[in-house]
Design a protein around this motif. Structure first.
Motif, short mmCIF file in Angstrom:
data_model
loop_
_atom_site.label_atom_id
_atom_site.label_comp_id
_atom_site.label_asym_id
_atom_site.label_seq_id
_atom_site.Cartn_x
_atom_site.Cartn_y
_atom_site.Cartn_z
N ARG A 90 0.62 -1.41 -0.14
CA ARG A 90 0.37 0.24 0.05
C ARG A 90 1.09 1.64 -0.12
N VAL A 91 1.68 0.82 0.71
CA VAL A 91 3.01 2.69 1.11
C VAL A 91 3.68 3.00 -0.76
N HIS A 92 3.95 2.17 -0.63
CA HIS A 92 5.24 1.80 -1.85
C HIS A 92 3.19 2.27 -3.15
N GLU A 93 2.65 1.29 -3.57
CA GLU A 93 1.49 1.95 -4.74
C GLU A 93 0.98 3.41 -4.53
N HIS A 94 0.90 3.97 -2.54
CA HIS A 94 0.24 4.72 -3.33
C HIS A 94 1.36 6.33 -3.45
N ALA A 95 2.68 6.03 -3.64
CA ALA A 95 3.61 7.15 -3.76
C ALA A 95 3.30 7.18 -4.80
N HIS A 96 3.57 5.80 -5.50
CA HIS A 96 3.19 5.71 -7.51
C HIS A 96 1.68 6.91 -7.54
N VAL A 97 0.68 6.83 -6.97
CA VAL A 97 -0.65 7.10 -7.54
C VAL A 97 -0.08 9.35 -6.64
N ARG A 98 0.49 9.58 -5.74
CA ARG A 98 1.08 10.59 -5.58
C ARG A 98 2.05 11.15 -6.94
N GLN A 99 2.70 9.88 -7.14
CA GLN A 99 4.14 10.76 -8.94
C GLN A 99 3.10 10.85 -10.21
N CYS A 100 1.93 9.48 -9.92
CA CYS A 100 0.71 10.27 -10.55
C CYS A 100 0.13 11.61 -11.00
N GLU A 101 -0.46 11.53 -9.79
CA GLU A 101 -0.78 13.08 -9.81
C GLU A 101 0.61 14.34 -9.51
N ARG A 102 1.48 14.47 -9.73
CA ARG A 102 2.53 15.08 -10.45
C ARG A 102 2.15 15.66 -12.23
N TRP A 103 2.83 14.16 -12.57
CA TRP A 103 3.10 13.65 -14.10
C TRP A 103 2.07 13.74 -14.54
N GLY A 104 0.70 13.69 -14.00
CA GLY A 104 -1.15 13.78 -14.78
C GLY A 104 -0.45 12.54 -16.55
N PRO A 105 -1.04 13.07 -17.16
CA PRO A 105 -1.12 12.22 -18.24
C PRO A 105 0.15 11.91 -19.04
N LEU A 106 1.37 12.15 -18.13
CA LEU A 106 2.72 12.46 -18.89
C LEU A 106 3.43 11.16 -18.06
N PHE A 107 2.88 10.31 -16.92
CA PHE A 107 3.47 8.96 -16.29
C PHE A 107 3.78 8.53 -16.53
N PRO A 108 2.90 8.09 -17.32
CA PRO A 108 3.29 6.29 -17.98
C PRO A 108 4.90 6.59 -18.82
N PHE A 109 4.22 7.66 -20.05
CA PHE A 109 5.77 8.51 -20.73
C PHE A 109 6.79 8.30 -20.22
N ALA A 110 6.50 9.31 -18.64
CA ALA A 110 8.10 9.31 -17.84
C ALA A 110 8.19 7.33 -17.18
N TYR A 111 7.64 7.23 -17.20
CA TYR A 111 8.14 6.01 -16.33
C TYR A 111 8.18 5.25 -17.06
#
Length: 149
Positions: A90-111
């Motif tokens: 949970r902690v790890h995956e919620h960190a990814h949620v916060r990353q996605c909230e920062r990057w928005g639709p660009l997150f998959p490409f950035a990752y």
């Protein structure tokens, strides 16, 4: 911050991440069979046997060097093999949620870009996951970090 401003900020974050979250729709058939759904901190968490099969599939074993994933984040949706995996990740995956909230639709490409860069730099495909800065940040949120040489 007032509750109205918090609500507006939350709606804005959900809309900003919505294009990524919608990418979880193809998993819907897997998420219907004997699955458990719940919302934790505004994130939809889903566990189930068909999702376990998906996360342990060859596509994920390739990225992790054979183990597959215990859980994966797609925008504001987290899928996990079972409740124990969800609790442990949970902690790890919620960190990814916060990353996605920062990057928005660009997150998959950035990752993907960060993972490819890490793999090329290390000359080791396993570094795609282990040395990916997004994964390192998520592991740091858990209080651990591990990289490949």
């Amino acid at each position: 911050m007032s509750s109205v401003v918090r609500r507006i900020a939350r709606v804005a974050a959900v809309l900003w991440v919505a294009p990524v979250s919608l990418c979880a729709l193809p998993l819907l058939p897997l998420a219907l069979w004997r699955a458990q759904w719940r919302v934790v901190n505004g994130v939809l968490e889903i566990t189930g046997p068909a999702l376990s099969w998906f996360l342990h599939g060859p596509w994920f074993r390739l990225l992790t060097g054979g183990a597959g994933f215990a859980a994966a984040t797609i925008g504001h949706v987290i899928v996990a093999r079972d409740a124990g995996c969800m609790d442990g990740c949970r902690v790890h995956e919620h960190a990814h949620v916060r990353q996605c909230e920062r990057w928005g639709p660009l997150f998959p490409f950035a990752y993907v870009g960060a993972g490819l860069y890490a793999a090329l730099r290390a000359r080791n495909f396993g570094a795609y996951y282990w040395n990916n800065p997004f994964e390192r940040e998520a592991r740091a949120a858990e209080g651990r970090d591990k990289t490949l040489p």
